[in-house]
Design a protein around this motif. Structure first.
Motif, PDB file in Angstrom:
ATOM      1  N   PHE A 107       0.833  -1.207   0.000  1.00  0.00           N
ATOM      2  CA  PHE A 107       0.000   0.000   0.000  1.00  0.00           C
ATOM      3  C   PHE A 107       0.867   1.256   0.000  1.00  0.00           C
ATOM      4  CE2 PHE A 107      -3.247  -2.681   2.592  1.00  0.00           C
ATOM      5  CZ  PHE A 107      -3.681  -3.312   1.437  1.00  0.00           C
ATOM      6  N   ALA A 108       1.942   1.224   0.761  1.00  0.00           N
ATOM      7  CA  ALA A 108       2.822   2.389   0.868  1.00  0.00           C
ATOM      8  C   ALA A 108       3.477   2.696  -0.474  1.00  0.00           C
ATOM      9  CB  ALA A 108       3.872   2.142   1.941  1.00  0.00           C
ATOM     10  N   VAL A 109       3.954   1.663  -1.170  1.00  0.00           N
ATOM     11  CA  VAL A 109       4.583   1.864  -2.484  1.00  0.00           C
ATOM     12  C   VAL A 109       3.542   2.397  -3.472  1.00  0.00           C
ATOM     13  CG1 VAL A 109       5.674   0.717  -4.449  1.00  0.00           C
ATOM     14  CG2 VAL A 109       6.408   0.171  -2.113  1.00  0.00           C
ATOM     15  N   GLU A 110       2.344   1.836  -3.442  1.00  0.00           N
ATOM     16  CA  GLU A 110       1.274   2.284  -4.348  1.00  0.00           C
ATOM     17  C   GLU A 110       0.939   3.754  -4.082  1.00  0.00           C
ATOM     18  OE1 GLU A 110      -1.745  -0.646  -3.525  1.00  0.00           O
ATOM     19  OE2 GLU A 110      -1.076  -1.944  -5.167  1.00  0.00           O
ATOM     20  N   TYR A 111       0.913   4.118  -2.801  1.00  0.00           N
ATOM     21  CA  TYR A 111       0.587   5.504  -2.453  1.00  0.00           C
ATOM     22  C   TYR A 111       1.660   6.454  -2.988  1.00  0.00           C
ATOM     23  CZ  TYR A 111       0.317   9.763   0.264  1.00  0.00           C
ATOM     24  OH  TYR A 111       0.284  11.092   0.632  1.00  0.00           O
ATOM     25  N   LEU A 112       2.927   6.114  -2.753  1.00  0.00           N
ATOM     26  CA  LEU A 112       4.022   6.975  -3.217  1.00  0.00           C
ATOM     27  C   LEU A 112       4.075   7.031  -4.745  1.00  0.00           C
ATOM     28  CD1 LEU A 112       6.787   6.003  -0.646  1.00  0.00           C
ATOM     29  CD2 LEU A 112       5.619   8.218  -0.846  1.00  0.00           C
ATOM     30  N   ALA A 113       3.752   5.922  -5.399  1.00  0.00           N
ATOM     31  CA  ALA A 113       3.708   5.906  -6.872  1.00  0.00           C
ATOM     32  C   ALA A 113       2.663   6.903  -7.361  1.00  0.00           C
ATOM     33  CB  ALA A 113       3.379   4.500  -7.368  1.00  0.00           C
ATOM     34  N   GLY A 114       1.541   6.918  -6.684  1.00  0.00           N
ATOM     35  CA  GLY A 114       0.476   7.843  -7.058  1.00  0.00           C
ATOM     36  C   GLY A 114       0.891   9.288  -6.871  1.00  0.00           C
ATOM     37  N   LEU A 115       1.593   9.566  -5.781  1.00  0.00           N
ATOM     38  CA  LEU A 115       2.088  10.934  -5.542  1.00  0.00           C
ATOM     39  C   LEU A 115       3.025  11.338  -6.665  1.00  0.00           C
ATOM     40  CD1 LEU A 115       3.210  11.484  -1.818  1.00  0.00           C
ATOM     41  CD2 LEU A 115       1.179  12.361  -2.993  1.00  0.00           C
ATOM     42  N   HIS A 116       3.926  10.412  -7.014  1.00  0.00           N
ATOM     43  CA  HIS A 116       4.947  10.683  -8.028  1.00  0.00           C
ATOM     44  C   HIS A 116       4.290  10.923  -9.380  1.00  0.00           C
ATOM     45  CE1 HIS A 116       8.720  10.502 -10.140  1.00  0.00           C
ATOM     46  NE2 HIS A 116       8.388   9.427 -10.810  1.00  0.00           N
ATOM     47  N   THR A 117       3.324  10.078  -9.712  1.00  0.00           N
ATOM     48  CA  THR A 117       2.652  10.169 -11.018  1.00  0.00           C
ATOM     49  C   THR A 117       1.885  11.488 -11.133  1.00  0.00           C
ATOM     50  OG1 THR A 117       2.395   7.771 -10.996  1.00  0.00           O
ATOM     51  CG2 THR A 117       1.014   9.022 -12.556  1.00  0.00           C
ATOM     52  N   HIS A 118       1.161  11.821 -10.061  1.00  0.00           N
ATOM     53  CA  HIS A 118       0.319  13.026 -10.131  1.00  0.00           C
ATOM     54  C   HIS A 118       1.145  14.301 -10.087  1.00  0.00           C
ATOM     55  CE1 HIS A 118      -3.016  10.175  -8.793  1.00  0.00           C
ATOM     56  NE2 HIS A 118      -3.128  10.402 -10.085  1.00  0.00           N
ATOM     57  N   GLN A 119       2.458  14.135  -9.689  1.00  0.00           N
ATOM     58  CA  GLN A 119       3.294  15.348  -9.712  1.00  0.00           C
ATOM     59  C   GLN A 119       3.788  15.606 -11.124  1.00  0.00           C
ATOM     60  OE1 GLN A 119       6.246  14.473  -6.800  1.00  0.00           O
ATOM     61  NE2 GLN A 119       5.111  15.384  -5.103  1.00  0.00           N
ATOM     62  N   GLY A 120       3.597  14.604 -11.997  1.00  0.00           N
ATOM     63  CA  GLY A 120       4.001  14.752 -13.405  1.00  0.00           C
ATOM     64  C   GLY A 120       5.497  14.590 -13.572  1.00  0.00           C
TER      65      GLY A 120
END
Ligand SMILES: O=C(O)[C@@H]1C=C(O)[C@@H](O)[C@H](O)C1
Length: 152
Positions: free
Chosen positions: A139-152
């Motif tokens: 879950f933690a990796v998925e969350y950070l991936a989402g942060l990274h992706t949405h930062q563009g």
């Protein structure tokens, strides 16, 4: 591979987590640290991210690993073990590197002894995941991936 240009997530595990699998399996389960690290790596790969894993029983080595992440990672997943409840040094290291961090605990620390109910890290973490077993690392990796992706 290093330098592949893909984002890297650092997964840090603290003291006694090297014993996962045989350490109080009724609390921590039977998955080993290698299983946890592979789960994190597989989750990262599914999101186009590299995952680097490190475990130490030594507080200062964990501080050094956090410092090293500043220039090479987009986020940190940290299960600091017992240092969660004692370490101002780890808290300050997370603040110093200015990377999003997710605090992970395999067990639900809030349902355990009083001394596990306080975390020095929660106040400087984006999210805290406790009690989900080793799925918390996914879950933690998925969350950070989402942060990274949405930062563009
Ligand atoms: O649940 C966990 O992963 C945490 C792991 C430890 O080793 C304990 O000291 C923490 O209190 C809980």
């Amino acid at each position: 591979p290093a330098g592949s240009g893909r984002g890297t997530i650092l997964v840090l595990n603290g003291p006694n987590l090297n014993l996962l699998g045989t350490r109080e399996p009724e609390k921590y389960g039977t998955a080993t640290l290698a299983d946890v690290e592979q789960l994190a790596k597989d989750t990262g790969a599914a999101h186009g991210l590299d995952v680097e894993c490190f475990q130490s029983n030594h507080e200062g080595a964990l501080v050094d690993a956090i410092h090293a992440a500043r220039d090479k990672a987009i986020g940190i997943v940290l299960n600091a073990g017992a240092y969660t409840h004692t370490s101002i040094a780890l808290r300050d290291a997370i603040s110093a590197v200015q990377l999003p961090a997710v605090e992970v605990h395999i067990t639900n620390v809030h349902a355990r002894e009083e001394f596990r109910h306080h975390s020095y890290l929660a106040g400087v973490s984006k999210a805290v995941i406790a009690g989900a077993g080793i799925m918390g690392y996914r879950f933690a990796v998925e969350y950070l991936a989402g942060l990274h992706t949405h930062q563009g």
